[in-house]
Write an enzyme that holds these catalytic residues in place. Structure first.
Site, PDB file in Angstrom:
ATOM      1  N   ASP A  27      11.983   8.877   3.083  1.00  0.00           N
ATOM      2  CA  ASP A  27      12.726   7.684   3.506  1.00  0.00           C
ATOM      3  C   ASP A  27      14.185   7.965   3.838  1.00  0.00           C
ATOM      4  OD1 ASP A  27      10.344   6.374   2.740  1.00  0.00           O
ATOM      5  OD2 ASP A  27      11.102   6.028   0.717  1.00  0.00           O
ATOM      6  N   GLU A 205       7.869  -1.979   7.708  1.00  0.00           N
ATOM      7  CA  GLU A 205       8.874  -1.781   6.654  1.00  0.00           C
ATOM      8  C   GLU A 205       9.972  -0.857   7.145  1.00  0.00           C
ATOM      9  OE1 GLU A 205       6.248  -0.645   3.415  1.00  0.00           O
ATOM     10  OE2 GLU A 205       6.161   1.427   4.088  1.00  0.00           O
TER      11      GLU A 205
END
Ligand SMILES: *[C@@H]1O[C@H](CO)[C@@H](O)[C@H](O)[C@H]1NC(C)=O
Ligand SMILES: *[C@@H]1O[C@H](CO)[C@@H](O)[C@H](O)[C@H]1NC(C)=O
Ligand SMILES: *[C@@H]1O[C@H](CO)[C@@H](O)[C@H](O)[C@H]1NC(C)=O
Ligand SMILES: *[C@@H]1O[C@H](CO)[C@@H](O)[C@H](O)[C@H]1NC(C)=O
Ligand SMILES: *[C@@H]1O[C@H](CO)[C@@H](O)[C@H](O)[C@H]1NC(C)=O
Length: 552
Positions: A27, A205
């Site tokens: 991420d 997301e």
């Protein structure tokens, strides 16, 4: 052919070598301020949270600290923090002298949880100080928080959330906030659902908003965490849409371009512009070993790629080709991964080394440096399979082939539940340990205990010759396995006590997630009881075998 062209390149070519952060670092969120680049990644239930990496050239990166390094910022105690819960994806941003690290703490993860994560951000004026504020919480529930400042000063919070009236269908949500308090100023609105058909596996997301030229761009991750994961782009006239999909989507999706791509699960991207106007993107990706997706010891790593723009203003990653480990003619070759050796000669060798992690937050400190050197771990009662905070110090595995070694000095267990050693660690449900304890049969002699969590757990005992001599412990990582072994006293040869398939750090049992990757660890446990016997480890040695392709 491939080898030939690479060897020709040794003399004349340069290349961007991926992953730029080897070892699990999912991420990634990237930021440039002046000549400095910063990059933050996720840490889940490990502590401290969110490493901040710094670079001035996008090639050489150094961890300068962590955004969440105090218990007041992230109390990951006990059952409050299941494996792969904790701290999820960061958004690293800068506005008028202040750095912002936006994140969410997810204290519950599992079938029982709907959406219990609370977005918040921390701030600092001096990112090199390694001191960030306490959390400023938002009023919403969700994760993957992004902060965006519009030119009129309005601040938009954008995140991934669930519409609870439609079971487990995720979407990108937004409201404006008061940046001083985190308070919502406008109602929560679902602004986007991505390009995939809306069902429970679409998972829009990781949103990031940008104002580039005449448009607002919304970059998101879609398709869930594993193979179908990708990053897609849309743009609109306002920070809230309405959105037009990029005709070149997905921005990154390696297996969509090449089903046999070596770098897979690509997505969760962010963009950055250099001072000279070139663009680059970051993303997470995996490098499965052994021919299928069952051996991914290093988990999701951080990759970089060049970004160009079409004439009508859409971003293209790596010229429309898959993002590879070796992108020719971009940036320059980084130096190969160096061996790591720490003999803990001074307190700083522990306190100033930003590469160590704990499992959750410690109740009280258990790691220190011995006056004559060496790492001392004071054991606690948690065993390594307890969902809590065992006396276990961790450091990421950094290469698929790597040797991790220590020497446990004069450890004399008082009972057969006193145990100290070395671990190949994913979490409490996936770890493989080799340590020293007392013979469970009650002979009073020391033994090597080898424990592998291979559903079911297998424990073996191997006698030791000496009652208190030094024992070297070792884990040898191969691309699809780990071999655990020990050598007593001055013995040169290591005795192998177990070989474990790397499947057992990649594929969790039911209801477990695979969001991290493997770390190496040293531990001391009383297996349910307090223990008075401290463990002294003479050194922490990690020797990566650098793949030929990186060895220029
Ligand atoms: C949730 O979905 C329902 C049904 O599609 C819709 O009416 C509602 O507006 C959605 N709620 C939010 C907060 O987006
Ligand atoms: C969701 O949609 C995708 C794309 O149409 C499909 O491949 C997948 O099977 C669907 N998943 C579920 C859980 O319905
Ligand atoms: C992956 O490959 C290994 C052999 O390397 C094999 O044992 C295993 O069954 C494979 N798994 C899957 C899901 O195909
Ligand atoms: C370690 O902890 C696990 C989980 O709490 C428990 O099932 C197991 O019995 C414990 N083992 C020992 C040796 O205490
Ligand atoms: C310690 O030894 C006792 C007696 O042999 C046995 O009952 C117990 O299970 C052992 N404990 C561990 C943690 O091996």
């Amino acid at each position: 052919m491939r080898l030939l062209s690479l060897s020709l390149c040794v003399a004349v070519c340069t290349a961007l070598i991926n992953p730029i952060l080897p070892g699990w670092n999912p991420d990634p969120s990237i930021l440039r301020v002046g000549k400095d680049y910063f990059l933050a990644t996720s840490t889940f239930e490990q502590f401290p949270g969110h490493p901040i990496y710094h670079s001035t050239d996008l090639v050489q990166w150094k961890c300068i600290g962590h955004a969440l390094s105090r218990v007041s910022q992230i109390p990951l105690f006990g059952s409050g923090g299941p494996p792969d819960g904790g701290i999820w994806a960061p958004g690293l941003r800068y506005h008028k002298g202040t750095f912002y690290l936006a994140t969410a703490s997810r204290f519950v993860y599992g079938p029982e949880a709907k959406l219990m994560s609370r977005p918040f951000f921390v701030t600092t004026q001096d990112i090199f100080s390694n001191v960030w504020s306490d959390p400023i919480y938002l009023d919403s529930l969700g994760y993957d928080l992004d902060l965006f400042w519009d030119s009129n000063g309005d601040v938009y919070a954008t995140w991934s959330g669930i519409n609870n009236s439609v079971d487990r269908i995720y979407g990108i949500y937004q409201h404006k906030i008061d940046i001083a308090t985190g308070d919502a100023l406008t109602p929560t609105t679902e602004i986007y659902t991505g390009i995939l058909p809306q069902n429970s596996s679409a998972r829009p997301e990781g949103p990031h908003l940008y104002h580039i030229g005449q448009y607002y761009y919304l970059l998101i991750a879609e398709g869930g965490t594993s193979a179908p994961h990708r990053a897609t782009v849309a743009r609109g006239p306002t920070p809230s849409g309405p959105w037009t999909f990029s005709p070149h989507n997905p921005l990154v999706y390696n297996i969509g371009l090449d089903p046999n791509a070596a770098v897979r699960w690509t997505g969760h991207a962010d963009l950055v512009q250099t001072p000279t106007g070139e663009w680059f993107g970051t993303m997470l990706g995996t490098r499965p070993q052994g021919g299928n997706e069952s051996h991914i010891s290093l988990g999701r790593e951080t990759f970089l790629y060049p970004v160009t723009w079409t004439q009508d203003g859409w971003p293209i990653a790596n010229g429309g080709k898959p993002v590879t480990e070796h992108i020719p003619d971009v940036l320059y070759d980084k130096s190969p991964l160096a061996p790591y050796m720490n003999e803990f000669k001074s307190k700083k060798d522990l306190s100033s080394d930003t590469s160590f992690y704990y499992v959750r937050t410690q109740y009280k400190p258990f790691a220190s440096v011995a006056s004559g050197g060496g790492l001392v771990l004071k054991g606690n009662a948690y065993n390594l399979s307890d969902r809590d905070a065992p006396a276990l110090l961790l450091r990421r595995q950094s290469a698929y082939e790597e040797t991790f070694e220590t020497r446990l000095d004069a450890f004399a267990p008082a009972t057969n539940w006193t145990e100290a050693g070395l671990s190949v660690w994913y979490g409490e449900f996936l770890h493989h340990d080799i340590g020293v304890t007392l013979d469970p049969a009650g002979s009073g002699k020391r033994v090597i205990i080898t424990r592998t969590l291979t559903y079911p757990t297998v424990i073996t005992y191997t006698p030791l010759k000496s009652a208190s001599g030094n024992v070297r412990l070792r884990a040898v990582a191969q691309s699809t396995s780990y071999t655990l072994g020990f050598a007593e006293g001055d013995d040169e040869e290591f005795t192998t006590t177990a070989t474990v398939d790397a499947y057992y750090v990649t594929v969790p049992p039911p209801n477990g997630a695979f969001f991290k990757g493997t770390s190496f660890g040293l531990y001391n446990t009383g297996n349910g009881r307090a223990t008075l016997v401290k463990a002294r480890f003479a050194y922490w040695k990690q020797i990566p075998v650098v793949p030929a392709v990186n060895a220029q």
